[in-house]
Design an enzyme around this catalytic site. Structure first.
Site, PDB file in Angstrom:
ATOM      1  CB  SER A 124      -0.859  -0.023   1.265  1.00 25.18           C
ATOM      2  OG  SER A 124      -1.430   1.236   1.504  1.00 25.18           O
ATOM      3  CE1 TYR A 148      -3.801  -2.607   5.400  1.00 31.29           C
ATOM      4  CE2 TYR A 148      -3.209  -0.291   5.172  1.00 31.29           C
ATOM      5  CZ  TYR A 148      -3.522  -1.509   4.605  1.00 31.29           C
ATOM      6  OH  TYR A 148      -3.550  -1.631   3.238  1.00 31.29           O
ATOM      7  CE  LYS A 152      -1.518  -4.561   3.249  1.00 31.92           C
ATOM      8  NZ  LYS A 152      -1.798  -5.855   2.621  1.00 31.92           N
TER       9      LYS A 152
HETATM   10  C1  WQD Z   1      -9.432   9.432   0.823  1.00 33.04           C
HETATM   11  C2  WQD Z   1      -9.632  10.945   1.014  1.00 33.04           C
HETATM   12  C3  WQD Z   1      -9.847  11.562   3.306  1.00 33.04           C
HETATM   13  C4  WQD Z   1     -13.642   9.485   3.995  1.00 33.04           C
HETATM   14  C5  WQD Z   1      -6.663   4.613   3.203  1.00 33.04           C
HETATM   15  C6  WQD Z   1      -5.504   3.896   3.822  1.00 33.04           C
HETATM   16  C7  WQD Z   1      -4.642   3.305   2.774  1.00 33.04           C
HETATM   17  C8  WQD Z   1      -5.429   2.431   1.833  1.00 33.04           C
HETATM   18  C9  WQD Z   1      -6.650   3.089   1.342  1.00 33.04           C
HETATM   19  C10 WQD Z   1      -6.173   0.190   2.313  1.00 33.04           C
HETATM   20  C11 WQD Z   1      -8.829  11.513   2.167  1.00 33.04           C
HETATM   21  C12 WQD Z   1     -11.120  11.860   2.564  1.00 33.04           C
HETATM   22  C13 WQD Z   1     -12.492   9.998   3.428  1.00 33.04           C
HETATM   23  C14 WQD Z   1     -14.680  10.390   4.370  1.00 33.04           C
HETATM   24  C15 WQD Z   1     -13.343  12.223   3.557  1.00 33.04           C
HETATM   25  N1  WQD Z   1      -5.707   1.247   2.541  1.00 33.04           N
HETATM   26  N2  WQD Z   1     -12.348  11.343   3.210  1.00 33.04           N
HETATM   27  N3  WQD Z   1     -14.477  11.720   4.117  1.00 33.04           N
HETATM   28  O1  WQD Z   1      -7.000   7.591   3.755  1.00 33.04           O
HETATM   29  O2  WQD Z   1      -6.172   7.925   1.394  1.00 33.04           O
HETATM   30  O3  WQD Z   1      -6.176   5.661   2.398  1.00 33.04           O
HETATM   31  O4  WQD Z   1      -7.373   3.690   2.403  1.00 33.04           O
HETATM   32  O5  WQD Z   1      -6.546  -0.774   2.379  1.00 33.04           O
HETATM   33  O6  WQD Z   1      -3.659   2.567   3.382  1.00 33.04           O
HETATM   34  O7  WQD Z   1      -4.756   4.805   4.587  1.00 33.04           O
HETATM   35  O8  WQD Z   1      -8.316   6.682   1.765  1.00 33.04           O
HETATM   36  O9  WQD Z   1     -10.679   6.646   1.095  1.00 33.04           O
HETATM   37  O10 WQD Z   1     -10.113   6.822   3.543  1.00 33.04           O
HETATM   38  O11 WQD Z   1      -9.677   8.764   2.046  1.00 33.04           O
HETATM   39  O12 WQD Z   1     -13.227  13.429   3.367  1.00 33.04           O
HETATM   40  O13 WQD Z   1     -15.719   9.987   4.904  1.00 33.04           O
HETATM   41  O14 WQD Z   1     -11.003  11.182   1.337  1.00 33.04           O
HETATM   42  O15 WQD Z   1      -9.572  12.567   4.240  1.00 33.04           O
HETATM   43  O16 WQD Z   1      -8.415  12.801   1.798  1.00 33.04           O
HETATM   44  P1  WQD Z   1      -6.881   7.088   2.397  1.00 33.04           P
HETATM   45  P2  WQD Z   1      -9.769   7.164   2.141  1.00 33.04           P
END
Ligand code: WQD
Length: 332
Positions: A124, A148, A152
């Protein structure tokens, strides 16, 4: 000869299984359904019109795993199985380390016993921590901020060490950016357990009316519109990256590490606007606080994968949004 796909009923695993079957590969799926369901297997068969063997096995059960290798001629593994929720990993570190690390060690022990020496591993972009510059290259320093991510990173290290000890052991480490979207058929897609943590599953649930509104986690980041920027990649492009990685390690020894992203970042608001536009649906949102642990921007340098594997993501944000919506409409 078969390819073992651990976690093959999961979101990325199931899409990769489809691509493998579509190209005529012989696969065996292993899953414990901890975050997936048996119906996914039928959907994979429906899409591909191909059959495959399946084992309901937990990687923590080394004896059961051994039996899978004993009964089959497995010479390659694509390893997706693992727990993957960042927040949950902070609450349940022992469970995360046990599942992800011990599970992988069991897999490697059994692979060694049966002389299986090729593995493609789901890593990741989280292993880059908070990068100093963008886009992120594979040789950037690595660090993590939660269990997590630590699992990885540790597994990456374990795989490197196994390669040092045995040069015939070939490894591809794929660092995913933010996978969204679903298969065109609408039969398989992302089905999170409980309230989704990731943004796209949340957006689609707001759009269908399951939740009232999306909370945008902060609009005071140093980005164009203040909201977080991520490199969203269509899950089918991502799945295809595994086939390219497999080809790469079939032809080359060593440890290959690749970013799988599009190389382009979009903000939360751009994602929401694109989703609304292409699907002609409203996504109510409010601006909330930053989510602890989030970084402002994250997007990949994808030149290495392009140059060395001839792989590039081909699907744009609009298609990702359309396919995510199509999946939820067919699976409300
Ligand atoms: C994306 C953007 C949030 C939810 C995470 C893990 C990574 C990978 C994928 C997997 C960010 C914003 C999110 C919400 C929001 N893991 N957001 N409101 O954090 O980039 O990555 O998931 O298995 O390891 O860290 O992905 O989809 O959570 O967020 O504003 O309700 O959307 O702040 O900018 P992230 P995400």
């Amino acid at each position: 000869m078969s390819i073992l796909v651990t976690g093959g009923a999961g979101y990325i695993g199931s899409h990769t299984a489809v691509e493998l079957l579509d190209t005529g590969e012989n696969i065996i799926i292993l899953d414990n359904f901890s975050n997936s369901s048996p119906e996914v297997l039928d959907k994979i068969k429906q899409i591909t019109k191909k059959d495959f063997k399946f084992y309901k096995v937990d990687l923590l059960d080394e004896n059961a795993l051994d039996k899978v290798f004993e009964e089959n001629n497995i010479d390659e593994v694509i390893h997706f199985a693992g727990l993957k929720a960042v927040g949950e990993s902070v609450e349940k570190p022992i469970e995360y380390y046990n599942n992800n690390i011990t599970g992988t060690l069991n897999l490697l022990k059994v692979m060694k016993k049966y002389n299986c020496k090729k593995i493609v591993f789901s890593s990741s972009a989280t292993v880059y921590g908070n990068p100093k510059t963008l886009p992120i290259k594979e040789d950037f320093p690595l660090s993590t901020t939660n269990p997590y991510g630590a699992t990885k990173l540790m597994i990456e290290q374990i795989l490197q060490d196994v390669n040092v000890a045995d040069k015939d052991f070939r490894v591809a480490i794929l660092r995913y950016f933010n996978p969204i979207g679903a298969h065109k058929s609408g039969l398989i897609g992302e089905v999170p357990n409980g309230i989704p943590n990731n943004i796209m599953p949340y957006i689609v649930r707001v759009a269908v009316g399951k939740y009232n509104e999306l909370t945008v986690f902060g609009n005071d980041y140093d980005t164009e519109d203040g909201t977080g920027v991520r490199d969203y990649i269509h899950v089918v492009d991502l799945a295809k990256g595994h086939l390219s990685a497999l080809k790469k390690i079939r032809e080359n020894s060593g440890v290959q590490i690749y970013n799988l992203g599009t190389g382009r970042g979009y903000s939360v608001l751009e994602l929401v606007k694109t989703f609304e536009k292409v699907n002609n649906v409203k996504v109510n949102y409010k601006i909330g606080d930053r989510r602890p642990g989030d970084i402002a921007s994250c997007f990949a340098d994808v030149n290495k994968a392009k140059k060395e594997m001839n792989w590039v993501a081909t699907k744009g944000l609009e298609e990702m949004c359309k396919d995510s919506w199509n999946f939820i409409l067919k699976n409300k």
